[in-house]
Design a protein around this motif. Structure first.
Motif, PDB file in Angstrom:
ATOM      1  N   LEU A   8       0.835  -1.197  -0.054  1.00 25.07           N
ATOM      2  CA  LEU A   8       0.079   0.150  -0.018  1.00 25.07           C
ATOM      3  C   LEU A   8       0.995   1.385  -0.030  1.00 25.07           C
ATOM      4  O   LEU A   8       1.859   1.484   0.585  1.00 25.07           O
ATOM      5  N   PHE A   9       0.384   2.164  -0.621  1.00 28.97           N
ATOM      6  CA  PHE A   9       1.279   3.591  -0.868  1.00 28.97           C
ATOM      7  C   PHE A   9       0.359   4.643  -0.645  1.00 28.97           C
ATOM      8  O   PHE A   9      -0.936   4.759  -0.596  1.00 28.97           O
ATOM      9  N   ALA A  10       0.966   5.709   0.068  1.00 27.99           N
ATOM     10  CA  ALA A  10       0.173   7.148  -0.045  1.00 27.99           C
ATOM     11  C   ALA A  10      -0.871   7.021   0.927  1.00 27.99           C
ATOM     12  O   ALA A  10      -0.845   6.530   1.909  1.00 27.99           O
ATOM     13  N   SER A  11      -2.027   7.690   0.305  1.00 29.75           N
ATOM     14  CA  SER A  11      -3.690   7.483   1.020  1.00 29.75           C
ATOM     15  C   SER A  11      -3.878   6.178   1.405  1.00 29.75           C
ATOM     16  O   SER A  11      -4.580   6.012   2.555  1.00 29.75           O
ATOM     17  N   TYR A  12      -3.527   5.136   0.596  1.00 31.86           N
ATOM     18  CA  TYR A  12      -4.172   3.817   0.800  1.00 31.86           C
ATOM     19  C   TYR A  12      -3.380   3.161   2.413  1.00 31.86           C
ATOM     20  O   TYR A  12      -4.066   2.651   3.180  1.00 31.86           O
ATOM     21  N   ALA A  13      -2.021   3.598   2.262  1.00 32.64           N
ATOM     22  CA  ALA A  13      -1.264   3.042   3.557  1.00 32.64           C
ATOM     23  C   ALA A  13      -1.747   3.924   4.788  1.00 32.64           C
ATOM     24  O   ALA A  13      -2.131   3.310   5.854  1.00 32.64           O
ATOM     25  N   GLU A  14      -2.141   5.035   4.669  1.00 30.23           N
ATOM     26  CA  GLU A  14      -2.778   5.847   5.733  1.00 30.23           C
ATOM     27  C   GLU A  14      -4.227   5.483   6.004  1.00 30.23           C
ATOM     28  O   GLU A  14      -4.451   5.185   7.402  1.00 30.23           O
ATOM     29  N   SER A  15      -4.918   5.212   5.145  1.00 34.52           N
ATOM     30  CA  SER A  15      -6.319   4.524   5.609  1.00 34.52           C
ATOM     31  C   SER A  15      -6.226   3.313   6.229  1.00 34.52           C
ATOM     32  O   SER A  15      -6.878   2.902   7.023  1.00 34.52           O
ATOM     33  N   GLY A  17      -3.644   1.767   7.550  1.00 30.59           N
ATOM     34  CA  GLY A  17      -2.910   1.745   8.710  1.00 30.59           C
ATOM     35  C   GLY A  17      -1.564   1.115   8.639  1.00 30.59           C
ATOM     36  O   GLY A  17      -1.090   0.300   9.605  1.00 30.59           O
ATOM     37  N   GLY A  18      -0.905   0.918   7.537  1.00 22.56           N
ATOM     38  CA  GLY A  18       0.283   0.363   7.305  1.00 22.56           C
ATOM     39  C   GLY A  18       0.625   0.337   5.964  1.00 22.56           C
ATOM     40  O   GLY A  18      -0.120   0.413   5.014  1.00 22.56           O
ATOM     41  N   SER A  19       1.849  -0.122   5.578  1.00 18.15           N
ATOM     42  CA  SER A  19       2.398  -0.176   4.126  1.00 18.15           C
ATOM     43  C   SER A  19       2.242  -1.638   3.428  1.00 18.15           C
ATOM     44  O   SER A  19       2.213  -1.620   2.166  1.00 18.15           O
ATOM     45  N   THR A  20       1.535  -2.662   4.217  1.00 20.78           N
ATOM     46  CA  THR A  20       1.391  -3.996   3.584  1.00 20.78           C
ATOM     47  C   THR A  20       0.237  -4.489   4.287  1.00 20.78           C
ATOM     48  O   THR A  20       0.017  -4.107   5.523  1.00 20.78           O
ATOM     49  N   LEU A  21      -0.517  -5.368   3.539  1.00 19.03           N
ATOM     50  CA  LEU A  21      -1.547  -6.143   4.273  1.00 19.03           C
ATOM     51  C   LEU A  21      -1.339  -7.426   4.016  1.00 19.03           C
ATOM     52  O   LEU A  21      -0.779  -8.051   2.650  1.00 19.03           O
ATOM     53  N   GLU A  22      -1.543  -8.436   4.850  1.00 13.75           N
ATOM     54  CA  GLU A  22      -1.603  -9.906   4.684  1.00 13.75           C
ATOM     55  C   GLU A  22      -2.915 -10.251   4.517  1.00 13.75           C
ATOM     56  O   GLU A  22      -3.770  -9.958   5.322  1.00 13.75           O
ATOM     57  N   LEU A  23      -3.412 -10.737   3.554  1.00 16.14           N
ATOM     58  CA  LEU A  23      -4.773 -11.004   3.232  1.00 16.14           C
ATOM     59  C   LEU A  23      -5.031 -12.594   2.740  1.00 16.14           C
ATOM     60  O   LEU A  23      -4.273 -13.131   1.572  1.00 16.14           O
ATOM     61  N   PRO A  24      -5.792 -13.359   3.557  1.00 14.02           N
ATOM     62  CA  PRO A  24      -6.264 -14.978   2.888  1.00 14.02           C
ATOM     63  C   PRO A  24      -6.915 -14.708   1.808  1.00 14.02           C
ATOM     64  O   PRO A  24      -7.791 -13.815   1.421  1.00 14.02           O
ATOM     65  N   LEU A  25      -6.589 -15.261   0.704  1.00  3.66           N
ATOM     66  CA  LEU A  25      -7.305 -15.551  -0.477  1.00  3.66           C
ATOM     67  C   LEU A  25      -7.173 -16.581  -1.178  1.00  3.66           C
ATOM     68  O   LEU A  25      -6.066 -17.523  -1.182  1.00  3.66           O
ATOM     69  N   ILE A  46     -11.995   4.445   1.392  1.00  2.00           N
ATOM     70  CA  ILE A  46     -11.154   5.240   0.536  1.00  2.00           C
ATOM     71  C   ILE A  46     -11.021   4.584  -0.840  1.00  2.00           C
ATOM     72  O   ILE A  46     -10.830   5.435  -1.707  1.00  2.00           O
ATOM     73  N   LEU A  47     -11.372   3.257  -0.909  1.00  2.00           N
ATOM     74  CA  LEU A  47     -11.206   2.747  -2.444  1.00  2.00           C
ATOM     75  C   LEU A  47     -12.297   3.311  -3.381  1.00  2.00           C
ATOM     76  O   LEU A  47     -13.309   3.325  -2.890  1.00  2.00           O
ATOM     77  N   PRO A  48     -11.575   3.574  -4.516  1.00  2.00           N
ATOM     78  CA  PRO A  48     -12.882   3.961  -5.414  1.00  2.00           C
ATOM     79  C   PRO A  48     -13.350   2.651  -6.091  1.00  2.00           C
ATOM     80  O   PRO A  48     -12.912   1.626  -5.712  1.00  2.00           O
ATOM     81  N   GLU A  71       3.662 -10.257  -6.494  1.00  2.00           N
ATOM     82  CA  GLU A  71       3.924  -9.140  -5.971  1.00  2.00           C
ATOM     83  C   GLU A  71       2.685  -8.106  -6.230  1.00  2.00           C
ATOM     84  O   GLU A  71       2.484  -7.871  -7.258  1.00  2.00           O
ATOM     85  N   ILE A  72       1.923  -7.623  -5.282  1.00  2.00           N
ATOM     86  CA  ILE A  72       0.837  -7.162  -5.564  1.00  2.00           C
ATOM     87  C   ILE A  72       0.846  -5.883  -4.717  1.00  2.00           C
ATOM     88  O   ILE A  72       1.270  -5.617  -3.810  1.00  2.00           O
ATOM     89  N   ALA A  73       0.454  -4.695  -5.572  1.00  2.00           N
ATOM     90  CA  ALA A  73       0.246  -3.447  -5.249  1.00  2.00           C
ATOM     91  C   ALA A  73      -0.822  -2.579  -5.474  1.00  2.00           C
ATOM     92  O   ALA A  73      -1.398  -2.671  -6.572  1.00  2.00           O
ATOM     93  N   LEU A  74      -1.548  -1.901  -4.561  1.00  2.00           N
ATOM     94  CA  LEU A  74      -2.734  -1.122  -4.528  1.00  2.00           C
ATOM     95  C   LEU A  74      -2.210   0.272  -4.982  1.00  2.00           C
ATOM     96  O   LEU A  74      -1.516   0.865  -3.989  1.00  2.00           O
ATOM     97  N   ILE A  75      -2.421   0.668  -6.057  1.00  2.00           N
ATOM     98  CA  ILE A  75      -2.157   2.065  -6.634  1.00  2.00           C
ATOM     99  C   ILE A  75      -2.877   3.111  -6.239  1.00  2.00           C
ATOM    100  O   ILE A  75      -4.094   2.986  -6.913  1.00  2.00           O
ATOM    101  N   PRO A  76      -2.624   4.083  -5.422  1.00  2.00           N
ATOM    102  CA  PRO A  76      -3.474   5.109  -5.230  1.00  2.00           C
ATOM    103  C   PRO A  76      -3.667   5.863  -6.505  1.00  2.00           C
ATOM    104  O   PRO A  76      -2.706   6.079  -7.357  1.00  2.00           O
ATOM    105  N   PRO A  77      -4.930   7.007  -6.558  1.00  2.00           N
ATOM    106  CA  PRO A  77      -5.072   7.776  -7.607  1.00  2.00           C
ATOM    107  C   PRO A  77      -3.949   8.642  -7.323  1.00  2.00           C
ATOM    108  O   PRO A  77      -3.522   9.199  -6.358  1.00  2.00           O
ATOM    109  N   VAL A  78      -3.633   9.416  -8.578  1.00  2.00           N
ATOM    110  CA  VAL A  78      -2.385  10.411  -8.837  1.00  2.00           C
ATOM    111  C   VAL A  78      -3.115  11.705  -9.058  1.00  2.00           C
ATOM    112  O   VAL A  78      -3.846  11.791 -10.309  1.00  2.00           O
ATOM    113  N   ALA A  79      -2.745  12.767  -8.382  1.00  2.00           N
ATOM    114  CA  ALA A  79      -3.167  14.111  -8.638  1.00  2.00           C
ATOM    115  C   ALA A  79      -1.993  14.857  -9.212  1.00  2.00           C
ATOM    116  O   ALA A  79      -0.997  14.596  -8.670  1.00  2.00           O
TER     117      ALA A  79
END
Length: 81
Positions: A8-15, A17-25, A46-48, A71-79
């Protein structure tokens, strides 16, 4: 159930609460299913409608299958302007 790590980066990491998530899938899950799981977590408001997801450093389509070793990344919107 396998676990994937989502970076997670930027606003997603803030929302979330960290720079990574471990997610069962479940094996054979798609990017869309991964996003659906993310939407269940605190901070997901916060997710669109269709957040950008990268798998192995390439933008991924909603129907792309995700594997535990990817390697999975959630990319926040760029303004900018």
């Amino acid at each position: 159930m396998p676990t994937v790590t989502v970076q997670l980066f930027a606003s997603y990491a803030e929302s979330f609460g960290g720079s990574t998530l471990e997610l069962p899938l479940e094996s054979g899950s798609t990017v869309a299913e991964l996003v659906d799981r993310l939407r269940l977590l605190p901070g997901a408001s916060i997710l669109p409608r269709a957040p950008r997801v990268a798998v192995n450093r390439r933008f991924a389509a909603a129907d792309q299958v995700v594997h535990a070793q990817d390697e999975i990344a959630l990319i926040p919107p760029v303004a900018g302007g």
